[in-house]
Every structure is written in C-alpha cells, then in structure tokens.
Design a protein around this motif. Structure first.
Motif, short mmCIF file in Angstrom:
data_model
loop_
_atom_site.label_atom_id
_atom_site.label_comp_id
_atom_site.label_asym_id
_atom_site.label_seq_id
_atom_site.Cartn_x
_atom_site.Cartn_y
_atom_site.Cartn_z
N ARG A 144 -17.51 3.75 -51.57
CA ARG A 144 -16.14 3.82 -51.04
C ARG A 144 -16.22 3.89 -49.73
NH1 ARG A 144 -15.21 7.40 -55.55
NH2 ARG A 144 -15.86 9.50 -54.38
N VAL A 145 -17.39 4.49 -49.07
CA VAL A 145 -17.16 4.64 -47.42
C VAL A 145 -17.63 3.28 -46.68
CG1 VAL A 145 -18.93 5.37 -45.56
CG2 VAL A 145 -18.02 6.87 -47.50
N LYS A 146 -18.64 2.38 -47.64
CA LYS A 146 -18.72 1.11 -47.26
C LYS A 146 -17.87 0.20 -47.34
CE LYS A 146 -23.96 1.25 -48.43
NZ LYS A 146 -24.91 0.57 -49.19
N GLN A 147 -17.11 0.43 -48.44
CA GLN A 147 -15.66 -0.45 -48.56
C GLN A 147 -14.75 -0.10 -47.44
OE1 GLN A 147 -14.59 0.44 -52.92
NE2 GLN A 147 -16.11 -1.02 -53.58
N ALA A 148 -14.43 1.11 -47.10
CA ALA A 148 -13.71 1.70 -46.34
C ALA A 148 -14.08 1.13 -44.87
CB ALA A 148 -13.53 3.02 -46.23
N ARG A 149 -15.43 0.96 -44.33
CA ARG A 149 -15.92 0.38 -43.28
C ARG A 149 -15.55 -0.88 -43.23
NH1 ARG A 149 -21.56 3.54 -42.75
NH2 ARG A 149 -20.83 5.50 -42.02
N HIS A 150 -15.73 -1.67 -44.31
CA HIS A 150 -15.39 -3.20 -44.27
C HIS A 150 -14.08 -3.52 -44.12
CE1 HIS A 150 -16.11 -7.12 -45.51
NE2 HIS A 150 -15.11 -7.32 -46.38
N GLN A 151 -13.10 -2.70 -44.86
CA GLN A 151 -11.80 -3.00 -44.75
C GLN A 151 -11.18 -2.64 -43.31
OE1 GLN A 151 -9.87 -0.70 -47.75
NE2 GLN A 151 -10.60 -1.82 -49.28
N GLU A 152 -11.85 -1.51 -42.76
CA GLU A 152 -11.60 -1.17 -41.20
C GLU A 152 -11.94 -2.34 -40.32
OE1 GLU A 152 -9.79 1.16 -38.30
OE2 GLU A 152 -9.45 1.10 -40.41
N ARG A 153 -13.30 -2.96 -40.64
CA ARG A 153 -13.77 -3.85 -39.77
C ARG A 153 -12.93 -5.11 -39.70
NH1 ARG A 153 -20.30 -3.17 -40.86
NH2 ARG A 153 -20.49 -1.21 -39.64
N ALA A 154 -12.16 -5.31 -41.04
CA ALA A 154 -11.43 -6.72 -41.04
C ALA A 154 -10.32 -6.31 -40.48
CB ALA A 154 -11.36 -6.85 -42.62
#
Length: 420
Positions: free
Chosen positions: A197-207
């Motif tokens: 979930r942290v990785k997905q949140a980071r990916h979404q935040e970077r996008a």
C-alpha cells in the motif's frame, strides 16, 4: 466483517488438525537444551522404575536386570533422533516397554514428541499402542505379593492417566506453536500488504506530482517562450513595449520558480505531516488564467454559460481548470497567432463541459512538446468519472472537449443517505 481473535475457542481444533511444521535441518540452541532435558528426564524416570521394580524378587519370566537396563539405556540414547522419526521411535519404545521397565521414561518422551509434531489421528494411534503395551507389562509381570487383578487394574489406571496427561500436554504445546506460527504469518502478510500500500501510495503521489508539474510549468514556460520570441523578432520595438514584455517575463519566471519550489517541496522526506497543502486552482480562477493568456498576446474568446462558478464542486472544478490551462498551452505551442475559443457550460445534476477550439494552422512557435499533456487530461477526466475528446474537426479546427459528472444537491444527499 468480524475478525476472529487468536484465543477464539474454534481456533484450537483447527490448529490441532493443521499439518506439522517443517522440520528444522539444524538444531538451534533451544533445541539442544530441550533434547538434553528430555534425555535427562528419561534417564531419571528409567532409574526410578529400576528402583521400584528391584524391590524383592523379580516376577517369573522377567528379563534379567542387566538386559532391562541395557534396553532402557538404548532407548534413552535413541531419543536424539526423536525429531526425525518420532512415530517409529515411539512405537518401537512402546513395544520394548512391554518387557522392560527402564525404557518407560524414553517411551513417554517419544509419545510427547509425537503429540507435538504430528496430527491428532497419529497421536491417538501411538497412544493406544503405548496404553496396550503398558497393560501387557502389568498383566505379564504382576507383583507376586499383590492380587493379580488388582495389579492389572492399577497398571491400567496408571497407563491411562500417564498417557492422557502426556498427550494433552503435547497437544497443548502443538496448538500453542501453531498459533504462534499463524500469528507470525498474519503479521508478515500484514507487513507485506502495508508495504504494498505504501508503494502504491508513493506511485500515485509521484504521478500526481508529475501531472501538477506538467500542468503548471508548461503553462508558465510557454508564456516565457512567447514573450521572449516577441522580443527576438521585434528588436526595434518601443522601449515601453520592451519593458512591459521584460516585466511579464520576469514575473512569469518568478511565478514558475515559486510553483516549482512548492511542487518539489512535496517530495522532501523531512516535510512535516501536518503541513497544509497549497491551495489548488479551481474553475473560479478561469478568468485570471484567461487574462494571463491575453496579456501574453493570445486572442481568447471566453464564454461562461454558468451562473455561478463557485457552485461547481472542487474536484471537477480543478479538472476543468487544468483542461483549459493545458489547451491554452497547446494552442500557444501549435497555433500561436490563432484565436482560441473557450466555452464553459453545464448544470448541477447533469455534467460540466469544457470546450476549447482553435484553428489548425501550419505555423509553430518552436516550443517543444511531448504530447503527454492530453494523456494527463484524459486520466484526470477518467478519475473524475468523465471523458475527454480531442482532435481535429471537419471545420478545420482542433477541439478539446471534456465532460465531467456534476452531481446536484439532491444527488449528493441521496448518495450520503446510501453511504450512511
């Protein structure tokens, strides 16, 4: 959905019926300590049985004491392989206990090992063999000074009590180990899911940050390019116009740096969690955006068919603003001298539509473009539940049109009731 607690009563049978854990290849320090303790207990129990059976003359047919002690010693030594072959060792020691009293301690340890490492069905079978051999020893070598049936009955009672106690203790240890393993597995799965979930949140935040950087900086830098190009192609312009253009360039560069600093600040690891977010532009800021483009030399026809821009929800209002901003940036890149038409229409309970048109021209401003802006707009529209259309029209124009769902007050109230 209710989550079962680890100490739930229905969890114990499931743990007892679970497959045995994987055998360790090497003994740990704890395993060595346990094995030594089991060996010592087996030796002490065997010595106790030897003392008890040595009082008086041995029963007729009883093996010699030396042979009894030898069998007991071999049984105690065999306990060092109890982790590899617990069932075979327990059955062998149970059969030997029908003729030897000193091997009983090793047999009890072997039965306990089976109860810890094997399923209940296997444990029950081994316990029955152990109980049967105990009865055979009591019936074969009774105490001559006591009644035969009293000796057999007392031997049966002792065998049942000891076997039941050993099996119960072993099953308790097994259930506790299985519970610890299951809790550890749940903790590992929860940690893995949390990391995912942290990785997905980071990916979404970077996008999201990438979209914001493109939308903000592309608009600012395109303004800089337009004004710099005007100064380049009109070196003999009046000083007032040159000063005005230079002032616009300076202000746009300053604003671009400020926007870049605020967007990059999100990426800092030492940023406080309670730091408020920078206010994002909304559809109510469209007049300011249009005026800014006009001051850059663009001809923009702006038609607002909404009665109140402030009534538009924040989410779709921000997407609408970014749509117009990106469309104006593209128009400056690919049709620098064309007239751009911006139309805002819609109503609550239906949808909000943004349409930007400009004529297709062959001239180009020289500003590089990657074409990712329209991809980002399409993603914004999709995330808002809308759609984006773009491309040339039969009238010789390039059109960007986005439709975003606009729920009215009644629809929002109904959605709140359903969610409640």
């Amino acid at each position: 959905m209710a989550v079962s607690r680890p100490d739930h009563p229905s969890l114990l049978p499931a743990l007892l019926l679970a497959p045995e854990p994987t055998e360790r290849i090497r003994r740990s320090g704890r395993d060595w300590a346990v094995d030594v303790a089991c060996f010592v207990l087996a030796v002490l129990f065997g010595a106790l049985m030897l003392v008890l059976t040595s009082q008086g003359s041995p029963p007729p047919g009883h093996p010699p004491r030396l042979l009894d002690v030898t069998i007991g010693a071999l049984g105690c030594l065999a306990l060092w392989i109890r982790r590899r072959r617990p069932v075979e060792l327990a059955i062998t020691l149970s059969l030997l206990s029908s003729v030897s009293a000193t091997v009983a301690g090793a047999g009890c340890i072997a039965l306990f090992t089976v109860a810890v490492h094997r399923r209940f069905r296997t444990v029950a079978l081994v316990a029955m063999v152990n109980l049967a051999t105990g009865l055979v020893y009591a019936a074969t070598f009774p105490d001559p000074k006591k009644s035969y049936w009293a000796e057999v009955g007392s031997g049966a009672v002792y065998s049942v009590i000891i076997s039941a106690a050993i099996v119960a203790w072993g099953m308790f240890v097994r259930a506790r180990r299985q519970l610890i393993l299951s809790l550890r597995d749940r903790a590992l799965r929860a940690e893995s899911e949390q990391q995912l979930r942290v990785k997905q949140a980071r990916h979404q935040e970077r996008a999201r940050i990438a979209r914001e950087m493109h939308d903000v900086l592309a608009h600012r830098i395109s303004l800089l390019s337009v004004h710099a190009g005007a100064l380049e192609f009109r070196p003999g312009a009046p000083p007032e116009e040159i000063a005005k253009a230079a002032g616009v360039i300076r202000a746009s560069a300053h604003q671009a740096l400020q926007d870049l600093r605020e967007v990059i600040g999100v990426l800092r690891e030492d940023e406080a969690e309670d730091t408020p977010e920078r206010p994002q532009p909304n559809i109510a800021d469209l007049p300011t955006l249009i005026d800014e483009s006009r001051r850059a030399g663009m001809t923009v026809r702006y038609e607002n068919r909404l009665h109140d821009l402030g009534a538009v929800p924040t989410g779709i209002g921000r997407s609408a603003y970014r749509t117009v901003q990106e469309a104006l940036t593209n128009a400056r890149k690919h049709a620098p001298n064309a007239t751009v038409s911006v139309v805002v229409d819609g109503s609550a309970g239906s949808e909000l539509t943004i349409e930007v048109r400009n004529p297709l021209v062959n001239a180009a401003s020289g500003i590089p473009g990657s074409g990712t802006g329209l991809i980002g707009l399409a993603e914004r529209a999709m995330l808002s539940g809308g759609r984006l259309e773009h491309g040339p029209t039969p009238d010789g124009e390039f059109r960007v049109r986005t439709s975003l769902p606009w729920r009215g007050e009644a629809a929002r109230a109904n959605a709140s009731d359903v969610n409640a």
